[in-house]
Design an enzyme around this catalytic site. Structure first.
Site, PDB file in Angstrom:
ATOM      1  CB  CYS A 227      -0.925   0.012   1.207  1.00 57.72           C
ATOM      2  SG  CYS A 227      -0.042   0.088   2.783  1.00 57.72           S
TER       3      CYS A 227
ATOM      4  CB  CYS B  77      42.992 -12.268  16.364  1.00 54.36           C
ATOM      5  SG  CYS B  77      43.328 -10.496  16.424  1.00 54.36           S
TER       6      CYS B  77
ATOM      7  CG  ASP C 211       3.766 -24.188  -7.629  1.00 49.71           C
ATOM      8  OD1 ASP C 211       2.646 -23.666  -7.700  1.00 49.71           O
ATOM      9  OD2 ASP C 211       4.315 -24.777  -8.586  1.00 49.71           O
TER      10      ASP C 211
END
Length: 803
Positions: A12, A83, A503
């Site tokens: 929207c 590191c 689906d």
């Protein structure tokens, strides 16, 4: 700079306003304008805003921003990191380059991946990395397999060098340790004390030279006010060495009339710390090498040579020389060198290494074959259709490498902590020394040892390794099972999914009509099959396939015609034959209704305008569909089915499968809207599909999952690709994601606990309660094995059983 994003998830005008406000609130974003109709947002920005940061701003929302223009990508090997703090330093330095969008360093693979909306100035990036104390080498290979092979070769060479360095350090450290420890057990050494001092220094100096990289990197980073783990080691061992120098000088100056001096130097502490840290680095490198074994195994799938067919003869050539259209001979037992099409021969091909499917697949003329699969029984002649980086196995390697190069959101915690970790430890060490020496009235050497123990025991490496090692092993394990996860974010999101949408066609079903029932006269059925020979309709193909399986006798067709949407009619043996939809007579209507209720397509066979047989067809469910639905529901997930079928047929299939909810009569263009509808209910949604019309829904979902037999568009839109067309692989992908994230969380827990408990003990907290002080040598041992324990925990994923 300007960028245009395609927006997914808007429903929207309020969504458009929300996106605009979110972007405009970001530092560096000048303007943001959303076109709701086109679902695009146009952004004008400057540093510190980047495309990656703008995308990240919507990670927790239902919106997804995808740059419209392609991003340039480059990868570099970073040399010199020790590191997690090193990772932060490189990332921050490279990200500061204005035109770059993102810079991600994988500590485990030591690979820097950069993206930009403009062509990348590689020389400048190499210079930036060098200015921060590291070396960057461009990965120049376009072929993912070659790139990985080069990287693995380099790793093996570095691994051998580390092992050799560790061997010589151990040779010097062991006698030094014995020489220093014997007097502590009352054993007098029959050597002059000055000779003992010279001998100890003679043994410790080679160890320090062999461990010089700790000092070089550590002090360089201290000078830049950006200390790392090497800085902690360099400070701790340097302090012990300098104090030992002072003690040695004092001892040397003692006159002979004072007797034989007895003094303990701390040189064995220096040597043992350096050697144990080197041992830890070697074990860590070895474990990291094992972590990347999945990719190396994929590379090993492809043979180095192939047999080329030329007219009546054959010759052996290198696989790198194969080009499109070349004809190749693959003998039984040989690996297929490239992707191709079978021109001649028949055989069973073992595709387990790509799909995880244990049963060999029959290959005939016209079938596709993939590089790295094994020809088991027959002789095959293939035409090369995909070579080099185009092959399936090369694309899998590229996908897995891409996934391992990306950081999931969970890694951000480690990045934040490691940034402040080393400076904090240095402050704790200083406070420890002052506390014991000044306020605790303890001897200087006691306070110094406590401070050194704090510096040495602290381990940011465990934090840095926690995420990338698990991601590397997890994605590699998935690749071996035919589960390809495209990125760390997708891997993390997958385990948070609440709803899985399938689906129906081609995903839960075979995607191909088959004959399920035949009723009536056999001769009429044979005439129906004869009529369908000239048709290309899926129903006709299914009937012909069934007729061949049943050995029906087919007759020549005298005339043929197709009635669009109704069926086919033909003249055969002076009889009028119609196969298709028609009004069923009273004696057949009961059969038609029963079969229709079973979600089957019912076809009538009319001979001379009279129904004499009925054929029922259906797109049958895949064998594992029901088990997949049940397994997902057992895991607490909601299962939804999307289908274009009518409500009655959809309800019948849904009941058979046991899905929680079904959307029926869904048009291809409406699939993405159904995903949005579920997301609007605040659900995290995964969409599973295989067709081109599934692509928008796959992109809209929080996680898109494409079956490997699907279209290229579906696979491109998905976050997870399943190489085998098996719905149960969705369950395995979810289990893999959950296990990997749980493994990362375990790594974080142990890394945090180790430091939370270890640092106070090193600082001497046990001494306050009458306990022992922690010797710096034991602190070094604990530090070395903290990183190794994290990597070993990640390696457990290699043996994860995906049910």
């Amino acid at each position: 700079m300007k960028v245009t994003f395609n927006i997914q998830g808007m429903s929207c005008a309020n969504c458009a306003t929300t996106i605009e406000k979110t972007l405009q609130s970001m530092s560096g974003v000048e303007t943001a304008s959303v076109n709701f109709a086109l679902e695009k947002v146009y952004v004008s920005y400057q540093a510190p805003a980047t495309v990656a940061k703008m995308q990240a701003a919507f990670i927790t929302s239902n919106y997804r921003l995808q740059p419209e223009m392609p991003l340039y990508t480059a990868q570099f090997t970073i040399i010199g990191m020790s590191c997690a703090n090193c990772v932060n330093t490189v990332e921050q330095a490279v990200t500061a380059v204005p035109e770059l969008e993102s810079a991600v360093v994988n500590f485990t693979t030591e690979i820097l991946t950069v993206t930009s909306v403009e062509p990348i100035d590689e020389a400048r990036l190499v210079q930036v990395v060098a200015e921060n104390g590291y070396q960057a080498e461009k990965l120049a290979f376009t072929n993912a397999t070659q790139q990985q092979q080069s990287r693995e070769s380099q790793k093996r060479q570095e691994f051998a060098q580390m092992k050799q360095r560790l061997r010589w350090m151990s040779i010097c450290t062991i006698p030094l340790f014995i020489l220093a420890m014997l007097p502590m057990f009352g054993v007098m050494i029959p050597l002059d004390y000055r000779l003992q001092i010279v001998l100890q220094f003679g043994l410790v100096v080679p160890v320090m030279v062999l461990g010089w990289h700790f000092y070089r990197t550590g002090f360089q980073r201290l000078i830049r006010f950006d200390p790392n783990m090497d800085s902690l080691i360099a400070l701790g061992t340097s302090a012990a060495f300098i104090y030992s120098l002072w003690l040695a000088w004092e001892t040397w100056m003692i006159t002979s009339h004072q007797g034989h001096p007895s003094v303990h130097l701390y040189l064995e502490t220096v040597a043992v710390i350096l050697t144990l840290i080197q041992l830890g680095k070697w074990l860590e490198a070895r474990s990291k090498y094992q972590a990347s074994a999945a990719i190396e195994q994929l590379i090993a799938l492809v043979p180095t040579t192939a047999t080329q067919l030329l007219a009546e003869q054959s010759q052996e050539i290198a696989v790198s020389e194969i080009v499109h259209g070349m004809h190749l001979l693959v003998k039984p037992g040989e690996k297929i060198p490239v992707d191709g099409l079978v021109l001649d021969g028949q055989s069973a091909v073992n595709e387990a290494m790509l799909t995880g499917e244990s049963l060999p697949v029959e290959k005939y003329q016209g079938a596709k074959v993939s590089a790295g699969t094994v020809n088991t029984t027959g002789r095959l002649v293939i035409e090369a259709t995909g070579v080099g980086s185009e092959t399936t196995v090369a694309q899998i390697i590229a996908l897995v490498s891409q996934a391992q190069a990306q950081k999931p959101p969970i890694a951000r915690l480690a990045d934040t902590i490691s940034r402040y970790f080393v400076p904090t430890v240095m402050i704790i060490a200083l406070v420890t020394f002052i506390g014991w020496f000044v306020f605790g009235q303890e001897p200087f050497d006691f306070a110094l040892q406590a401070a050194i123990a704090v510096l040495v025991i602290a381990c940011p490496c465990a934090l840095g390794l926690a995420t990338p090692t698990s991601i590397m092993v997890g994605t590699g394990r998935g690749a071996k099972q035919g589960i390809l996860i495209k990125g760390g974010e997708s891997l993390e999101l997958l385990h948070t999914i609440e709803t899985v949408v399938f689906d129906k066609t081609g995903t839960l079903t075979q995607g191909e009509l088959v004959v399920t029932d035949v009723l009536g006269d056999k001769e009429a059925l044979e005439l129906a099959a004869s009529a369908e020979v000239n048709s290309e309709h899926p129903i006709a193909k299914a009937i012909i396939r069934y007729a061949k399986e049943q050995n029906w006798v087919l007759q020549p067709v005298e005339s043929f015609g197709a009635q669009i949407g109704a069926g086919v009619e033909a003249q055969i043996a002076n009889q009028s034959v119609f196969v298709g939809q028609c009004e069923f007579t009273e004696n057949w209507i009961q059969h038609q209704q029963r079969l229709a209720q079973e979600a089957k397509t019912v076809i009538a066979v009319q001979i001379n305008q009279e129904i004499q047989a009925v054929i029922a067809l259906a797109d049958t469910l895949r064998p594992t569909s029901k088990a997949a639905v049940e397994a997902l529901q057992t895991l607490g997930l909601e299962v939804v089915m999307l289908t274009g079928d009518n409500q009655q047929t959809a309800a019948q299939i849904a009941t058979e499968l046991g899905v929680d909810h079904v959307f029926a009569q869904v048009l291809p263009t409406q699939k993405a809207q159904k995903i949005q509808l579920l997301q609007a209910q605040h659900k995290r949604v995964a969409m599973v599909g295989d067709g081109m019309n599934d692509a928008p829904a796959l992109a809209q979902a929080d996680v898109g999952i494409a079956l490997g037999a699907g279209t290229d568009v579906a696979i491109e839109s998905a976050d997870v690709v399943l190489m085998k067309s098996d719905p149960f692989a969705v369950v395995q992908a979810y289990q893999l994601s959950r296990a990997t994230i749980r493994n990362i969380q375990q790594n974080f827990f142990w890394a945090f606990i180790y430091n939370i408990i270890g640092i106070p003990i090193a600082a001497g907290i046990l001494v306050l309660f009458g306990g022992p002080a922690l010797d710096p040598m034991f602190a070094a041992l604990a530090m070395a094995f903290s990183s190794v324990s994290v990597v070993l925990n990640a390696l457990r994923l290699r043996y994860l059983k995906l049910k």
